[in-house]
Scaffold this motif. Sequence first.
Motif, PDB file in Angstrom:
ATOM      1  N   VAL A  11       0.863  -1.183   0.000  1.00 20.19           N
ATOM      2  CA  VAL A  11       0.000   0.000   0.000  1.00 20.19           C
ATOM      3  C   VAL A  11       0.897   1.230   0.000  1.00 20.19           C
ATOM      4  CG1 VAL A  11      -1.764   1.290   1.245  1.00 20.19           C
ATOM      5  CG2 VAL A  11      -1.875  -1.207   1.152  1.00 20.19           C
ATOM      6  N   ARG A  12       0.968   1.870  -1.154  1.00 16.02           N
ATOM      7  CA  ARG A  12       1.824   3.039  -1.345  1.00 16.02           C
ATOM      8  C   ARG A  12       0.967   4.302  -1.348  1.00 16.02           C
ATOM      9  NH1 ARG A  12       3.771   1.021  -7.010  1.00 16.02           N
ATOM     10  NH2 ARG A  12       1.528   0.601  -6.999  1.00 16.02           N
ATOM     11  N   TYR A  13       1.583   5.413  -1.669  1.00 18.42           N
ATOM     12  CA  TYR A  13       0.854   6.680  -1.792  1.00 18.42           C
ATOM     13  C   TYR A  13      -0.347   6.511  -2.703  1.00 18.42           C
ATOM     14  CZ  TYR A  13      -0.067  11.327  -3.811  1.00 18.42           C
ATOM     15  OH  TYR A  13      -0.670  12.473  -4.276  1.00 18.42           O
ATOM     16  N   VAL A 258       0.210   2.166 -13.217  1.00 22.19           N
ATOM     17  CA  VAL A 258       0.883   3.455 -13.268  1.00 22.19           C
ATOM     18  C   VAL A 258       1.002   4.079 -11.876  1.00 22.19           C
ATOM     19  CG1 VAL A 258      -1.288   4.654 -13.838  1.00 22.19           C
ATOM     20  CG2 VAL A 258       0.910   5.729 -14.377  1.00 22.19           C
ATOM     21  N   GLU A 259       2.206   4.518 -11.549  1.00 19.44           N
ATOM     22  CA  GLU A 259       2.428   5.304 -10.333  1.00 19.44           C
ATOM     23  C   GLU A 259       2.182   6.773 -10.675  1.00 19.44           C
ATOM     24  OE1 GLU A 259       5.861   3.107  -7.879  1.00 19.44           O
ATOM     25  OE2 GLU A 259       6.434   3.610  -9.926  1.00 19.44           O
ATOM     26  N   PHE A 260       1.565   7.496  -9.749  1.00 19.21           N
ATOM     27  CA  PHE A 260       1.173   8.864 -10.108  1.00 19.21           C
ATOM     28  C   PHE A 260       1.456   9.894  -9.020  1.00 19.21           C
ATOM     29  CE2 PHE A 260      -2.676   6.566  -8.644  1.00 19.21           C
ATOM     30  CZ  PHE A 260      -3.139   7.368  -7.623  1.00 19.21           C
ATOM     31  N   ARG A 261       2.344   9.594  -8.110  1.00 18.44           N
ATOM     32  CA  ARG A 261       2.635  10.580  -7.060  1.00 18.44           C
ATOM     33  C   ARG A 261       3.240  11.850  -7.653  1.00 18.44           C
ATOM     34  NH1 ARG A 261       4.969   9.446  -1.081  1.00 18.44           N
ATOM     35  NH2 ARG A 261       4.709  11.564  -0.286  1.00 18.44           N
ATOM     36  N   GLY A 262       4.290  11.697  -8.475  1.00 18.22           N
ATOM     37  CA  GLY A 262       4.903  12.871  -9.089  1.00 18.22           C
ATOM     38  C   GLY A 262       3.919  13.627  -9.960  1.00 18.22           C
ATOM     39  N   VAL A 271      -6.116  18.182 -11.052  1.00 19.58           N
ATOM     40  CA  VAL A 271      -6.446  16.829 -11.494  1.00 19.58           C
ATOM     41  C   VAL A 271      -6.425  15.921 -10.277  1.00 19.58           C
ATOM     42  CG1 VAL A 271      -5.795  14.877 -12.965  1.00 19.58           C
ATOM     43  CG2 VAL A 271      -5.359  17.214 -13.748  1.00 19.58           C
ATOM     44  N   ASP A 272      -7.449  15.081 -10.148  1.00 21.92           N
ATOM     45  CA  ASP A 272      -7.461  14.062  -9.098  1.00 21.92           C
ATOM     46  C   ASP A 272      -7.371  12.708  -9.787  1.00 21.92           C
ATOM     47  OD1 ASP A 272      -8.066  12.200  -7.083  1.00 21.92           O
ATOM     48  OD2 ASP A 272      -9.359  13.612  -6.020  1.00 21.92           O
ATOM     49  N   VAL A 273      -6.155  12.182  -9.867  1.00 24.98           N
ATOM     50  CA  VAL A 273      -5.932  10.944 -10.611  1.00 24.98           C
ATOM     51  C   VAL A 273      -6.699   9.785  -9.987  1.00 24.98           C
ATOM     52  CG1 VAL A 273      -4.200   9.311 -11.433  1.00 24.98           C
ATOM     53  CG2 VAL A 273      -3.664  11.745 -11.334  1.00 24.98           C
ATOM     54  N   ALA A 274      -6.651   9.672  -8.664  1.00 20.73           N
ATOM     55  CA  ALA A 274      -7.324   8.557  -7.996  1.00 20.73           C
ATOM     56  C   ALA A 274      -8.821   8.579  -8.271  1.00 20.73           C
ATOM     57  CB  ALA A 274      -7.049   8.607  -6.495  1.00 20.73           C
TER      58      ALA A 274
END
Length: 291
Positions: A11-13, A258-262, A271-274
Amino acid sequence: MRPVAVLASRVRYEEKRLFAALERRGVPYAHVDTRRFSAELGGGARDGGRPRYAAALNREISHNRGLYASLLLEARGVPTVNRAEVVAVCGDKLRTSLELERAGVPVPRTAVALTPEEGADAAERLGFPVVVKPLTGSWGRLVAAVHDRAGAETVLEHRAALPSPQQHIVYLQELVDKPGRDVRVIVAGDEVLGATYRYGDGWRTNAALGGRSERCPLTPELTGPALAAARAVGGGVLGVDLVEGPDGPLVLEVNHTVEFRGFQDAHGDAVDVADAIVSHVLDAAGSGEAG
C-alpha cells in the motif's frame, strides 16, 4: 453493492489515494493482498452464483501475481482494470512494441536479438548509442545505455550470465536525443488526465531513480500518440511514456500499474488521478466489462 477489490501487496501513496477516493464516494471496497489470494477452479470464487466483487482494480506491483490475479478474477466474471491481456502486453516490452507497431504508433527504432551473442551485432546494425532493456521490469532496473560495441559486449556478457532465459533475449532501442526529459501521460479509458515532464540528473528520468516531475501542457502532438498507444495495448488505466524526438514525440512504453505521485504533485488540485481511476473502475463495474 458488492465491494470493489483493490489488488495490492504493497500500500503506497497511490493506493492510499485510491482508498480515500472510494471512501469519499461511499463505495465499499476490499483490499486484497495478492500474497494471500487464492481461487478454487470450477466456481469456488463465486458467492451465491454471483461474482464476489463488483469489479477489481489491479494495483499489484508483481507482474506475475498481477497477471494471474486478473486471469482468475475475469474467469469468475469480475470486470478487471486492467484486464489480464493488457497486463500481459504491457508487462513485456516486445509485445508492447509489436502492438504499437501494428497500430502505427511512433516509437524509437527498435531491434530484438534472441541471444546475447547476436545482440552486439544487432546493436551495431541499429547504430550506437543504443539502450539495452530487459523485456520485463520497471523503475529503470537492468537498463543500460551503450555507446560502442565494446560497451555492448560488456553489458551483454553480464546478461548472458543471468539465470533467467528471458534475460538472454536482447531488446534494444535507439537512444533518442531528448531535451533532458521525457513525458508521462496518464490515460483512463478514452480520457487523457494530463501530462508531466520528468527530469533526471542522467539520461534516465524514472521517479524511482530520483526524477522530478513538472506539469506539461497537453497538446494534440502528445494526446494523439498517447491515446493511440493506450488503445493499441487494449485500453484501461495506463501511463504512457513518451520522448520528444527531433521529428515529434515517440512512445517509449506503456505502464499498466501506473504510479502517479509525481504527476499528482505536479498538477495539485487541478487533477485528481485517484478519483478518475475510481470513475473508470465504476464504469467497468456498471457495464460488466473492464478496460
